[in-house]
Design a protein around this motif. Structure first.
Motif, PDB file in Angstrom:
ATOM      1  N   ASN A   1      -0.574   6.838 -12.228  1.00 27.06           N
ATOM      2  CA  ASN A   1      -1.253   6.146 -11.128  1.00 27.06           C
ATOM      3  C   ASN A   1      -2.577   6.842 -10.831  1.00 27.06           C
ATOM      4  O   ASN A   1      -2.624   7.858 -10.129  1.00 27.06           O
ATOM      5  CB  ASN A   1      -0.358   6.122  -9.890  1.00 27.06           C
ATOM      6  CG  ASN A   1      -0.947   5.290  -8.765  1.00 27.06           C
ATOM      7  OD1 ASN A   1      -2.073   4.800  -8.849  1.00 27.06           O
ATOM      8  ND2 ASN A   1      -0.181   5.142  -7.690  1.00 27.06           N
ATOM      9  N   ALA A   2      -3.666   6.289 -11.363  1.00 26.63           N
ATOM     10  CA  ALA A   2      -4.986   6.909 -11.206  1.00 26.63           C
ATOM     11  C   ALA A   2      -5.466   6.860  -9.768  1.00 26.63           C
ATOM     12  O   ALA A   2      -6.303   7.676  -9.349  1.00 26.63           O
ATOM     13  CB  ALA A   2      -5.996   6.220 -12.118  1.00 26.63           C
ATOM     14  N   LEU A   3      -4.927   5.936  -8.975  1.00 26.19           N
ATOM     15  CA  LEU A   3      -5.380   5.807  -7.592  1.00 26.19           C
ATOM     16  C   LEU A   3      -5.022   7.033  -6.753  1.00 26.19           C
ATOM     17  O   LEU A   3      -5.663   7.301  -5.738  1.00 26.19           O
ATOM     18  CB  LEU A   3      -4.763   4.555  -6.949  1.00 26.19           C
ATOM     19  CG  LEU A   3      -5.268   3.209  -7.490  1.00 26.19           C
ATOM     20  CD1 LEU A   3      -4.479   2.066  -6.871  1.00 26.19           C
ATOM     21  CD2 LEU A   3      -6.759   3.040  -7.187  1.00 26.19           C
TER      22      LEU A   3
ATOM     23  N   LEU B   1       0.831  -1.210   0.000  1.00 26.14           N
ATOM     24  CA  LEU B   1       0.000   0.000   0.000  1.00 26.14           C
ATOM     25  C   LEU B   1       0.866   1.260   0.000  1.00 26.14           C
ATOM     26  O   LEU B   1       0.575   2.233  -0.698  1.00 26.14           O
ATOM     27  CB  LEU B   1      -0.911   0.002   1.228  1.00 26.14           C
ATOM     28  CG  LEU B   1      -2.265  -0.682   1.084  1.00 26.14           C
ATOM     29  CD1 LEU B   1      -3.000  -0.673   2.405  1.00 26.14           C
ATOM     30  CD2 LEU B   1      -3.118  -0.006   0.019  1.00 26.14           C
ATOM     31  N   TYR B   2       1.920   1.235   0.800  1.00 27.65           N
ATOM     32  CA  TYR B   2       2.798   2.406   0.889  1.00 27.65           C
ATOM     33  C   TYR B   2       3.385   2.737  -0.479  1.00 27.65           C
ATOM     34  O   TYR B   2       3.348   3.898  -0.926  1.00 27.65           O
ATOM     35  CB  TYR B   2       3.915   2.147   1.902  1.00 27.65           C
ATOM     36  CG  TYR B   2       4.871   3.303   2.059  1.00 27.65           C
ATOM     37  CD1 TYR B   2       4.603   4.329   2.969  1.00 27.65           C
ATOM     38  CD2 TYR B   2       6.030   3.394   1.291  1.00 27.65           C
ATOM     39  CE1 TYR B   2       5.464   5.403   3.104  1.00 27.65           C
ATOM     40  CE2 TYR B   2       6.898   4.465   1.416  1.00 27.65           C
ATOM     41  CZ  TYR B   2       6.611   5.468   2.327  1.00 27.65           C
ATOM     42  OH  TYR B   2       7.469   6.532   2.459  1.00 27.65           O
ATOM     43  N   HIS B   3       3.925   1.728  -1.162  1.00 34.93           N
ATOM     44  CA  HIS B   3       4.547   1.972  -2.460  1.00 34.93           C
ATOM     45  C   HIS B   3       3.507   2.291  -3.523  1.00 34.93           C
ATOM     46  O   HIS B   3       3.748   3.118  -4.414  1.00 34.93           O
ATOM     47  CB  HIS B   3       5.378   0.754  -2.876  1.00 34.93           C
ATOM     48  CG  HIS B   3       6.658   0.609  -2.107  1.00 34.93           C
ATOM     49  ND1 HIS B   3       7.690   1.507  -2.217  1.00 34.93           N
ATOM     50  CD2 HIS B   3       7.063  -0.327  -1.202  1.00 34.93           C
ATOM     51  CE1 HIS B   3       8.685   1.143  -1.434  1.00 34.93           C
ATOM     52  NE2 HIS B   3       8.327   0.037  -0.789  1.00 34.93           N
ATOM     53  N   LEU B   4       2.351   1.631  -3.437  1.00 36.22           N
ATOM     54  CA  LEU B   4       1.307   1.874  -4.425  1.00 36.22           C
ATOM     55  C   LEU B   4       0.870   3.332  -4.427  1.00 36.22           C
ATOM     56  O   LEU B   4       0.663   3.927  -5.495  1.00 36.22           O
ATOM     57  CB  LEU B   4       0.108   0.966  -4.140  1.00 36.22           C
ATOM     58  CG  LEU B   4      -1.109   1.120  -5.067  1.00 36.22           C
ATOM     59  CD1 LEU B   4      -0.721   0.830  -6.506  1.00 36.22           C
ATOM     60  CD2 LEU B   4      -2.228   0.184  -4.621  1.00 36.22           C
ATOM     61  N   PHE B   5       0.756   3.932  -3.245  1.00 35.21           N
ATOM     62  CA  PHE B   5       0.294   5.314  -3.157  1.00 35.21           C
ATOM     63  C   PHE B   5       1.440   6.312  -3.004  1.00 35.21           C
ATOM     64  O   PHE B   5       1.220   7.480  -2.714  1.00 35.21           O
ATOM     65  CB  PHE B   5      -0.700   5.458  -2.003  1.00 35.21           C
ATOM     66  CG  PHE B   5      -2.049   4.879  -2.316  1.00 35.21           C
ATOM     67  CD1 PHE B   5      -3.031   5.655  -2.916  1.00 35.21           C
ATOM     68  CD2 PHE B   5      -2.336   3.549  -2.048  1.00 35.21           C
ATOM     69  CE1 PHE B   5      -4.271   5.118  -3.224  1.00 35.21           C
ATOM     70  CE2 PHE B   5      -3.576   3.007  -2.349  1.00 35.21           C
ATOM     71  CZ  PHE B   5      -4.547   3.794  -2.941  1.00 35.21           C
ATOM     72  N   SER B   6       2.674   5.829  -3.213  1.00 31.76           N
ATOM     73  CA  SER B   6       3.825   6.734  -3.234  1.00 31.76           C
ATOM     74  C   SER B   6       4.371   6.909  -4.649  1.00 31.76           C
ATOM     75  O   SER B   6       5.156   7.814  -4.904  1.00 31.76           O
ATOM     76  CB  SER B   6       4.944   6.197  -2.330  1.00 31.76           C
ATOM     77  OG  SER B   6       4.539   6.170  -0.983  1.00 31.76           O
ATOM     78  N   ASN B   7       3.957   6.031  -5.553  1.00 26.55           N
ATOM     79  CA  ASN B   7       4.447   6.088  -6.941  1.00 26.55           C
ATOM     80  C   ASN B   7       3.458   6.833  -7.830  1.00 26.55           C
ATOM     81  O   ASN B   7       2.250   6.608  -7.756  1.00 26.55           O
ATOM     82  CB  ASN B   7       4.660   4.675  -7.491  1.00 26.55           C
ATOM     83  CG  ASN B   7       5.784   3.946  -6.770  1.00 26.55           C
ATOM     84  OD1 ASN B   7       6.735   4.568  -6.330  1.00 26.55           O
ATOM     85  ND2 ASN B   7       5.664   2.635  -6.649  1.00 26.55           N
ATOM     86  N   THR B   8       3.989   7.694  -8.664  1.00 30.53           N
ATOM     87  CA  THR B   8       3.139   8.461  -9.577  1.00 30.53           C
ATOM     88  C   THR B   8       2.751   7.668 -10.816  1.00 30.53           C
ATOM     89  O   THR B   8       1.819   8.034 -11.527  1.00 30.53           O
ATOM     90  CB  THR B   8       3.851   9.751 -10.018  1.00 30.53           C
ATOM     91  OG1 THR B   8       5.115   9.409 -10.610  1.00 30.53           O
ATOM     92  CG2 THR B   8       4.082  10.661  -8.813  1.00 30.53           C
ATOM     93  N   THR B   9       3.489   6.571 -11.075  1.00 25.02           N
ATOM     94  CA  THR B   9       3.174   5.736 -12.242  1.00 25.02           C
ATOM     95  C   THR B   9       3.089   4.268 -11.826  1.00 25.02           C
ATOM     96  O   THR B   9       3.738   3.840 -10.867  1.00 25.02           O
ATOM     97  CB  THR B   9       4.251   5.877 -13.340  1.00 25.02           C
ATOM     98  OG1 THR B   9       5.530   5.481 -12.812  1.00 25.02           O
ATOM     99  CG2 THR B   9       4.330   7.309 -13.833  1.00 25.02           C
ATOM    100  N   ILE B  10       2.292   3.503 -12.558  1.00 21.95           N
ATOM    101  CA  ILE B  10       2.181   2.058 -12.370  1.00 21.95           C
ATOM    102  C   ILE B  10       2.273   1.408 -13.733  1.00 21.95           C
ATOM    103  O   ILE B  10       1.435   1.664 -14.609  1.00 21.95           O
ATOM    104  CB  ILE B  10       0.844   1.666 -11.702  1.00 21.95           C
ATOM    105  CG1 ILE B  10       0.717   2.298 -10.317  1.00 21.95           C
ATOM    106  CG2 ILE B  10       0.737   0.152 -11.579  1.00 21.95           C
ATOM    107  CD1 ILE B  10      -0.604   1.997  -9.642  1.00 21.95           C
ATOM    108  N   GLY B  11       3.308   0.587 -13.940  1.00 25.09           N
ATOM    109  CA  GLY B  11       3.475  -0.060 -15.246  1.00 25.09           C
ATOM    110  C   GLY B  11       3.648   0.928 -16.373  1.00 25.09           C
ATOM    111  O   GLY B  11       3.187   0.675 -17.489  1.00 25.09           O
ATOM    112  N   GLY B  12       4.282   2.070 -16.092  1.00 25.87           N
ATOM    113  CA  GLY B  12       4.522   3.071 -17.122  1.00 25.87           C
ATOM    114  C   GLY B  12       3.361   4.012 -17.355  1.00 25.87           C
ATOM    115  O   GLY B  12       3.466   4.930 -18.173  1.00 25.87           O
ATOM    116  N   GLU B  13       2.254   3.812 -16.679  1.00 22.14           N
ATOM    117  CA  GLU B  13       1.094   4.684 -16.829  1.00 22.14           C
ATOM    118  C   GLU B  13       0.865   5.485 -15.538  1.00 22.14           C
ATOM    119  O   GLU B  13       1.312   5.090 -14.463  1.00 22.14           O
ATOM    120  CB  GLU B  13      -0.146   3.857 -17.159  1.00 22.14           C
ATOM    121  CG  GLU B  13      -0.045   3.076 -18.461  1.00 22.14           C
ATOM    122  CD  GLU B  13      -1.309   2.297 -18.758  1.00 22.14           C
ATOM    123  OE1 GLU B  13      -2.237   2.351 -17.922  1.00 22.14           O
ATOM    124  OE2 GLU B  13      -1.365   1.637 -19.814  1.00 22.14           O
TER     125      GLU B  13
END
Length: 250
Positions: free
Chosen positions: A120-122, A106-118
């Motif tokens: 991060n809509a979250l 969760l920490y990394h998911l909401f600390s990264n501006t991109t996910i898989g090169g796209e």
């Protein structure tokens, strides 16, 4: 991490008709509850292990007398006793260790501006007015402590402080009563442990209040995980480690 992001996003989509913009925040709370539910059997096993370790104290006391002049033999004898009784000194650590991957995801998911090169809509999702990717200091810059975003954190701090106060009172009572939930400082199981246990015993009642710092510095999504998990732990420990009243003085 993209698989984990898809899981959170799908759960949020299911909740969106009920919670609108806060659906992702509710999904995180439910995800945390699911993780804690899955870990609960380990927590029960840890409680049983703690009671078993306390039950071994009379035998350990005899070993201390027998090997008082030979610390190496004492340590070996204590470890052999644990093995013979099938009691693990580390069983209490397993529930916490099993939760760490979920928190860091969760920490990394909401600390990264991109996910898989796209993008991060979250990060655009919110809990009321507060974005899930922001921290308390970001909220302070958007209206101060009692601004729309700041009030979300005020509510979280109140919950954490209430849980911490509850844990503080229970820990003090358990330490005073020598309950199974908090081993007595004098119950030394391994040579050299008494001094460290004494230091831990002084700090232990205040440990729950350190959660306030965690909530303030991590992204709001991770803070929700921490708050939910901490509250779950308080309730769980109240059932698994009931406070045994100290015997009345005669």
């Amino acid at each position: 991490m993209s698989v984990f992001a898809d899981l959170v996003a799908r759960l949020a989509d299911l909740l969106q008709p009920l919670f609108d913009a806060s659906a992702t925040a509710v999904a995180i709370v439910l995800f945390t509850a699911l993780v804690r539910l899955l870990v609960h059997p380990l927590s029960r096993a840890a409680a049983r292990g703690q009671r078993a370790r306390v039950a071994l104290q009379p035998k350990i006391a005899e070993l201390r007398k027998k090997h008082a002049k030979n610390p190496e033999k004492l340590q070996k004898a204590v470890l052999e006793l644990h093995a013979a009784e099938k009691v693990s000194p580390l069983s209490g650590c397993l529930p916490s260790l099993c939760q760490l991957p979920a928190f860091f995801l969760l920490y990394h998911l909401f600390s990264n501006t991109t996910i898989g090169g796209e993008a991060n809509a979250l990060l655009s999702h919110k809990l009321f007015a507060a974005p899930l990717g922001d921290r308390w200091f970001d909220a302070l810059g958007e209206g101060g402590v009692f601004g729309a975003q700041g009030l979300v954190y005020v509510a979280l701090f109140v919950i954490v402080a209430g849980v911490a106060a509850f844990n503080f009172r229970r820990t003090k009572l358990m330490m005073a009563a020598g309950s199974a939930g908090v081993p007595a400082v004098g119950d030394e199981q391994v040579p050299g442990l008494a001094a460290s246990m004494g230091a831990v015993g002084k700090v232990m009642p205040f440990m729950s209040f350190f959660t306030l710092v965690t909530v303030a510095v991590v992204p709001l999504a991770a803070a929700l995980y921490v708050v939910t998990s901490t509250t779950w732990s308080a309730v769980e420990r109240a059932f698994l480690y009931p406070v045994t009243p100290a015997p009345a003085a005669k």
